[in-house]
Structures are given as structure tokens and as C-alpha cells.
Design a protein around this motif. Structure first.
Motif, PDB file in Angstrom:
ATOM      1  N   MET A 406       0.721  -1.148  -0.230  1.00 25.16           N
ATOM      2  CA  MET A 406      -0.309   0.215   0.534  1.00 25.16           C
ATOM      3  C   MET A 406       0.842   1.308  -0.245  1.00 25.16           C
ATOM      4  N   CYS A 407       1.924   1.038   0.874  1.00 24.60           N
ATOM      5  CA  CYS A 407       2.584   3.064   0.355  1.00 24.60           C
ATOM      6  C   CYS A 407       4.460   2.135   0.344  1.00 24.60           C
ATOM      7  N   ALA A 408       4.516   1.190   0.281  1.00 28.44           N
ATOM      8  CA  ALA A 408       5.687   0.823  -0.882  1.00 28.44           C
ATOM      9  C   ALA A 408       6.932   1.101   0.545  1.00 28.44           C
ATOM     10  N   ARG A 409       6.674   0.705   1.657  1.00 36.47           N
ATOM     11  CA  ARG A 409       7.958   0.704   2.781  1.00 36.47           C
ATOM     12  C   ARG A 409       7.834  -0.707   2.706  1.00 36.47           C
ATOM     13  N   GLN A 410       9.092  -0.188   2.934  1.00 45.17           N
ATOM     14  CA  GLN A 410      10.482  -2.223   3.301  1.00 45.17           C
ATOM     15  C   GLN A 410      10.037  -1.638   5.222  1.00 45.17           C
ATOM     16  N   HIS A 411       9.442  -2.903   5.237  1.00 48.11           N
ATOM     17  CA  HIS A 411       9.932  -3.312   6.632  1.00 48.11           C
ATOM     18  C   HIS A 411       9.821  -5.074   7.063  1.00 48.11           C
ATOM     19  N   TRP A 412      10.573  -4.466   8.206  1.00 50.44           N
ATOM     20  CA  TRP A 412      11.763  -6.010   8.794  1.00 50.44           C
ATOM     21  C   TRP A 412      11.276  -6.135   9.872  1.00 50.44           C
ATOM     22  N   ARG A 413      10.237  -5.773  10.647  1.00 55.59           N
ATOM     23  CA  ARG A 413       9.560  -6.517  11.961  1.00 55.59           C
ATOM     24  C   ARG A 413       8.947  -7.544  11.451  1.00 55.59           C
ATOM     25  N   PHE A 414       7.278  -7.150  10.914  1.00 57.31           N
ATOM     26  CA  PHE A 414       7.230  -8.169  10.934  1.00 57.31           C
ATOM     27  C   PHE A 414       5.879  -7.000   9.667  1.00 57.31           C
ATOM     28  N   ILE A 415       4.176  -7.889   8.713  1.00 54.58           N
ATOM     29  CA  ILE A 415       3.893  -7.322   7.567  1.00 54.58           C
ATOM     30  C   ILE A 415       2.664  -8.352   8.169  1.00 54.58           C
ATOM     31  N   LEU A 416       1.553  -7.330   8.054  1.00 49.47           N
ATOM     32  CA  LEU A 416      -0.011  -8.305   7.743  1.00 49.47           C
ATOM     33  C   LEU A 416      -0.607  -8.203   6.967  1.00 49.47           C
ATOM     34  N   ARG A 417      -1.147  -9.826   6.666  1.00 52.59           N
ATOM     35  CA  ARG A 417      -1.669 -10.292   5.629  1.00 52.59           C
ATOM     36  C   ARG A 417      -2.417 -10.518   4.966  1.00 52.59           C
ATOM     37  N   CYS A 418      -3.816 -10.349   4.124  1.00 54.49           N
ATOM     38  CA  CYS A 418      -4.795 -10.955   4.191  1.00 54.49           C
ATOM     39  C   CYS A 418      -5.400 -12.035   3.943  1.00 54.49           C
ATOM     40  N   PRO A 419      -5.647 -12.504   4.596  1.00 56.55           N
ATOM     41  CA  PRO A 419      -6.576 -13.632   3.963  1.00 56.55           C
ATOM     42  C   PRO A 419      -7.161 -14.178   2.979  1.00 56.55           C
ATOM     43  N   GLN A 420      -7.549 -13.418   2.560  1.00 52.16           N
ATOM     44  CA  GLN A 420      -8.989 -13.215   1.663  1.00 52.16           C
ATOM     45  C   GLN A 420      -7.865 -13.113   0.181  1.00 52.16           C
ATOM     46  N   CYS A 421      -7.428 -11.984   0.270  1.00 55.42           N
ATOM     47  CA  CYS A 421      -7.325 -11.473  -1.211  1.00 55.42           C
ATOM     48  C   CYS A 421      -5.876 -11.623  -1.170  1.00 55.42           C
ATOM     49  N   HIS A 422      -4.753 -12.363   0.013  1.00 54.63           N
ATOM     50  CA  HIS A 422      -3.092 -11.910   0.579  1.00 54.63           C
ATOM     51  C   HIS A 422      -2.706 -10.728  -0.292  1.00 54.63           C
ATOM     52  N   VAL A 423      -3.187  -9.628  -0.035  1.00 50.53           N
ATOM     53  CA  VAL A 423      -2.271  -8.662   0.071  1.00 50.53           C
ATOM     54  C   VAL A 423      -1.672  -8.165   1.469  1.00 50.53           C
ATOM     55  N   GLN A 424      -0.919  -7.698   1.052  1.00 53.11           N
ATOM     56  CA  GLN A 424       0.158  -7.473   2.636  1.00 53.11           C
ATOM     57  C   GLN A 424      -0.024  -6.516   2.610  1.00 53.11           C
ATOM     58  N   ILE A 425      -0.171  -5.642   3.781  1.00 51.76           N
ATOM     59  CA  ILE A 425      -0.171  -4.697   4.095  1.00 51.76           C
ATOM     60  C   ILE A 425       0.904  -3.918   5.480  1.00 51.76           C
ATOM     61  N   CYS A 426       1.334  -2.038   5.810  1.00 54.97           N
ATOM     62  CA  CYS A 426       2.107  -2.716   6.772  1.00 54.97           C
ATOM     63  C   CYS A 426       1.234  -2.006   7.665  1.00 54.97           C
ATOM     64  N   ALA A 427       1.857  -2.208   9.166  1.00 57.23           N
ATOM     65  CA  ALA A 427      -0.023  -2.172  10.838  1.00 57.23           C
ATOM     66  C   ALA A 427       0.182  -0.497  10.086  1.00 57.23           C
ATOM     67  N   ASP A 428       0.785   0.271   9.977  1.00 55.63           N
ATOM     68  CA  ASP A 428       0.544   2.414  10.054  1.00 55.63           C
ATOM     69  C   ASP A 428      -0.484   2.534   8.967  1.00 55.63           C
ATOM     70  N   CYS A 429      -0.196   1.328   7.835  1.00 55.71           N
ATOM     71  CA  CYS A 429      -1.550   1.264   6.521  1.00 55.71           C
ATOM     72  C   CYS A 429      -3.053   0.222   6.878  1.00 55.71           C
ATOM     73  N   ARG A 430      -3.173  -0.233   7.256  1.00 54.37           N
ATOM     74  CA  ARG A 430      -4.141  -0.866   8.518  1.00 54.37           C
ATOM     75  C   ARG A 430      -5.300   0.136   9.053  1.00 54.37           C
ATOM     76  N   ARG A 431      -4.268   0.996  10.222  1.00 59.89           N
ATOM     77  CA  ARG A 431      -4.107   1.862  11.194  1.00 59.89           C
ATOM     78  C   ARG A 431      -5.157   3.149  10.271  1.00 59.89           C
ATOM     79  N   ASN A 432      -4.552   3.376   9.275  1.00 63.32           N
ATOM     80  CA  ASN A 432      -4.096   5.459   9.139  1.00 63.32           C
ATOM     81  C   ASN A 432      -4.596   4.806   7.282  1.00 63.32           C
TER      82      ASN A 432
END
Ligand SMILES: [Zn+2]
Ligand SMILES: [Zn+2]
Ligand SMILES: [Zn+2]
Ligand SMILES: [Zn+2]
Ligand SMILES: [Zn+2]
Ligand SMILES: [Zn+2]
Ligand SMILES: [Zn+2]
Ligand SMILES: [Zn+2]
Length: 435
Positions: A406-432
């Protein structure tokens, strides 16, 4: 008498007694003090007690002042109670037969008059110091004071930066996420420059400005207000002077001429270049050529704000930073056209990408094809996914960064993955960023 004066006077008296004591030391046998010594000891402990009371009072008073300055912080302290009260009222309204009234998650129990509610409910911590000095502190007052002190000294973790702060330096949002003042302010200011964050929101709920208003300078408030005008304008014009490039408000536009109030450059609202007479505006042919090239590279123009949006993933569903959703093929408002909702070729490419991302090592061809087919099926089913519900974490750790889609930034600790569509987004994008 002012609190400080009385504290000073008592402290002085205490010092005199102590001085007296040290002078009379050894003048009487231990265990057999004269009456004057007993009297002065009693007096001393009385003074000490009163001094403690005055110091508490002073502290409570300065807290009360701080609260008046930042009524909002104290209003939040009662948030859970208000929530519970609201829930009870809602439940009883339901029983009384108003089942269709919408359940509110943010505004109605949590509006800006909450400090007034607090006062009305008898929770006032505005102290009348003079009264308190004249009378013994009542139990209710002492309890109240202890409660306020307790709440104010509570420590909370900011859900964004994970730092620990005292309660008054954190802000509890209606979605139950707690931000430190710095993180919430940053979100509002970032949203003035990044439309995908605008309006500032958490867990898909817009955050009312009053949560941070007091912490903002007048310049910051102005840029927040300007962003609101800019982002709610369709077909925006920016100053054609590249050194300026500021957004030009609709009030500064006459006909097709936009007048920049900062550098006084005039811009044509049709072709967005320097202003010229209507007759020779190159808008249409030039624009069409640009759009054709852009389209070939997977871009489409947002029907609402007219900015170019890049296509990603396998679906023809595009979401602009401004929140508008439209069809990649024809540019129409999403689901208002007869176009296919996804492109088979791109969907399979996306399925391959997702399968390879999840595989720990290169897969044998048979297995790869089987998984890609399965994934393509899942993507067809979920091409309209809005990533609601729980997004599981994929933990990092093997030195490989995750890229937020979503924001194209690199994340090292973890990423969130939507179990339906498999998009992976960071915690900041999920929140905001999710809408
Ligand atoms: Zn923070
Ligand atoms: Zn939230
Ligand atoms: Zn300008
Ligand atoms: Zn023009
Ligand atoms: Zn848009
Ligand atoms: Zn279409
Ligand atoms: Zn999803
Ligand atoms: Zn992100």
C-alpha cells in the motif's frame, strides 16, 4: 492566605521547633521529657500533618489547572464509563422498540462537551482552595483527589511508537487505539501532504480535529484546513510555476484562469500550463496523448480528482488516494460499467507472485502450477476484498524485508497479510490508510 504563603509559614514554624529541640537536647533525662517537650512534639506532628495536607492540596490544584487547560485529557479518562453508559442506554432503547437507530461508535457518546458532562456528573476537580482551607477535607473530596491523582499518574503505551507516557500525554481514540500526542499530531500533519492518509483516521474512522487541535500551532491548523479544501476539490489546479506548485483554491480561479496568491503566476485550469487565451489551449490533444501513454503503462485517471492512479494486483478495481473507486478499463465509477472486473492474464501473474512470495524454496513445476491455479481461484473470489476482519502477522527475522503493497515502504519486523486476497500491508497502513 495563599497556599504557598501558608506552606512557607508552616515550614518556618517547623524549623523553629526543630532548632529549639536540638538546643534543649540533653537537658532532661531520656524517657522523662518535661511537659513542654510533649506539647511541642504534639504541635510538631500537627504542623507536619497540616503541611502534608496543604502540599496535597497544592498538587491537586495544579492538576485542576492543567485539566482546565487540557479538558480533553480528563474527558478521556471517563471514556470507558461513557462507553458503558452509552451501551446501556442503547440496549434499553432497543428494548423500548427503536431497533433501527444506528449504533454509534464514535460521535454521540464522545463529543466535545464531554468535559461539561464530567462537571455535571459531579466529578469536578475544580478546587476552591479557600473553602478547602476553612474546612476539613471531605471524604468525597479526598477520594476524588486520590482518583484524579491515580488516573493522571497512570502510564500508557502509545499503540504507534510503543513508547510509554503518562496518561495526559496520550490520547485515546474512539476506536480504542491510544496515541501519544507526537504520533497523533504527526498523523494529522502527514495527512496534509499525503492524500491517502486524508482525512486523518484510525481503524477506518475519521479522527475529529478537536483531539489534537490544542497541540497545534496556528500555522499547522491552517495547513490542515488548506488540505481539507484541496482534497475535497475535484479537478484541482496547481500553480504552473514549478518553483511554487502550490494548490490554487477555487476562490482564486476565475473562468479558466487560476491566480496564485503566493507568486502571482497565472495558470490555465484546462491544460494546467501557464495561462493563455481560450482559443489556443492545447489541453485536449496533448492530454489525450498523455492519457494513452499512461494507459499503456497501467495508469488510469481518477474520475473524481483527475490524478493518475497506477494499477496494481490482478483486479480492474482501482482505488484512488482520494478514496474514489473506479474501473481500470474505462475509468467509470466502480461497478457502473459493463467491463470485466478483472483481467485473467494479470490475475494469473498476481497469483504467481503471491505463491512465490509464500514459498520457502523454489517449487517443482507441477506443484507451482497447482498452487497458482488455486490462488488464482481465490483471487477471483475475493477481487473486491476490503481487508476487513483480522489480518494475521507474518513475522520477519531472516534478514528479508517485507514491502508494504500500500505505501511501498520496507518493513523488517512484520507485515500483515489479508487471508482473503493476500495483499500484504504494514500496520501503519492498516490503521491509517484503509478506508
Ligand atoms: Zn507515539
Ligand atoms: Zn484505531
Ligand atoms: Zn505560485
Ligand atoms: Zn490551457
Ligand atoms: Zn481521486
Ligand atoms: Zn469499465
Ligand atoms: Zn483483502
Ligand atoms: Zn504501508
Amino acid at each position: 492566605m495563599l497556599l504557598d504563603d501558608e506552606i512557607a509559614a508552616l515550614s518556618l514554624q517547623l524549623m523553629e521547633i526543630e532548632l529549639d529541640e536540638s538546643e534543649s537536647k540533653g537537658k532532661y533525662a531520656a524517657g522523662n521529657p518535661p511537659d513542654t517537650k510533649i506539647a511541642s512534639d504534639n504541635f510538631q506532628s500537627e504542623i507536619l500533618g497540616h503541611l502534608d495536607f496543604l502540599k496535597d492540596l497544592k498538587m491537586a490544584h495544579s492538576i485542576a489547572c492543567a485539566v482546565n487547560v487540557d479538558a480533553h485529557a480528563i474527558a478521556q479518562l471517563t471514556e470507558p464509563e461513557k462507553r458503558a453508559r452509552y451501551d446501556r442506554e442503547y440496549a434499553s432503547r432497543l428494548q423500548e422498540g427503536y431497533p433501527n437507530e444506528p449504533y454509534t461508535t464514535s460521535s454521540s457518546y464522545n463529543d466535545s462537551d464531554s468535559f461539561q458532562d464530567l462537571v455535571d456528573e459531579g466529578n469536578t476537580i475544580n478546587l476552591d482552595v479557600e473553602d478547602a482551607l476553612d474546612t476539613e477535607p471531605s471524604n468525597a473530596y479526598a477520594d476524588q483527589q486520590a482518583k484524579v491523582l491515580g488516573e493522571f499518574s497512570q502510564m500508557h503505551e502509545c499503540d504507534v511508537c510503543y513508547e510509554i507516557y503518562r496518561a495526559p500525554f496520550t490520547i485515546l481514540l474512539p476506536c480504542a487505539d491510544r496515541y501519544c500526542i507526537g504520533c497523533l499530531k504527526r498523523l494529522f500533519l502527514d495527512a496534509t501532504a499525503d492524500e491517502s492518509l486524508f482525512p486523518a483516521r484510525c481503524c477506518r474512522q475519521p479522527i475529529p480535529l478537536h483531539y489534537i487541535q490544542r497541540q497545534c500551532s496556528s500555522d499547522e491548523l491552517e495547513s490542515i484546513q488548506n488540505a481539507e479544501i484541496e482534497f475535497s476539490t475535484s479537478d484541482r489546479t496547481y500553480c504552473s510555476n514549478n518553483d511554487c506548485a502550490r494548490f490554487i483554491k477555487p476562490m482564486d480561479i476565475t473562468g479558466s484562469q487560476a491566480n496564485c496568491p503566493y507568486c502571482f503566476t497565472e495558470t490555465c485550469t484546462a491544460c494546467k500550463a501557464g495561462f493563455h487565451e481560450d482559443t489556443d489551449c492545447p489541453a485536449d490533444p496533448a492530454l489525450q496523448a498523455t492519457l494513452t501513454v499512461a494507459n499503456e503503462q497501467g495508469w488510469q485517471r481518477c474520475y473524481s480528482c483527475r490524478t493518475m492512479v497506477e494499477l496494481d494486483h490482478g483486479c480492474n478495481h482501482m482505488t484512488c488516494k482520494c478514496g474514489a473507486e473506479f474501473c481500470y478499463i474505462c475509468g467509470a465509477n466502480w461497478k457502473t460499467c459493463p467491463c470485466d472486473q478483472w483481467n485473467e492474464e494479470r490475475l494469473v501473474v498476481r497469483a504467481e507472485e503471491v505463491v512465490n512470495r509464500a514459498a520457502l524454496r523454489p517449487l517443482p513445476e507441477m506443484e507451482l502450477n497447482r498452487r497458482v491455479e488455486e490462488m488464482a481461484d481465490a483471487l477471483r473470489q475475493n477481487h473486491n476484498c476490503t481487508h476487513r476482519g483480522w489480518l494475521p502477522r507474518v513475522e520477519g527475522g531472516n534478514g528479508q524485508a517485507f514491502r508494504c503493497e500500500m505505501c511501498a515502504r520496507q518493513h523488517w519486523r512484520f507485515i500483515l497479510r489479508c487471508p482473503q486476497c493476500h495483499v500484504q500491508i504494514c500496520a501503519d497502513c492498516r490503521r491509517n490508510r484503509l478506508r
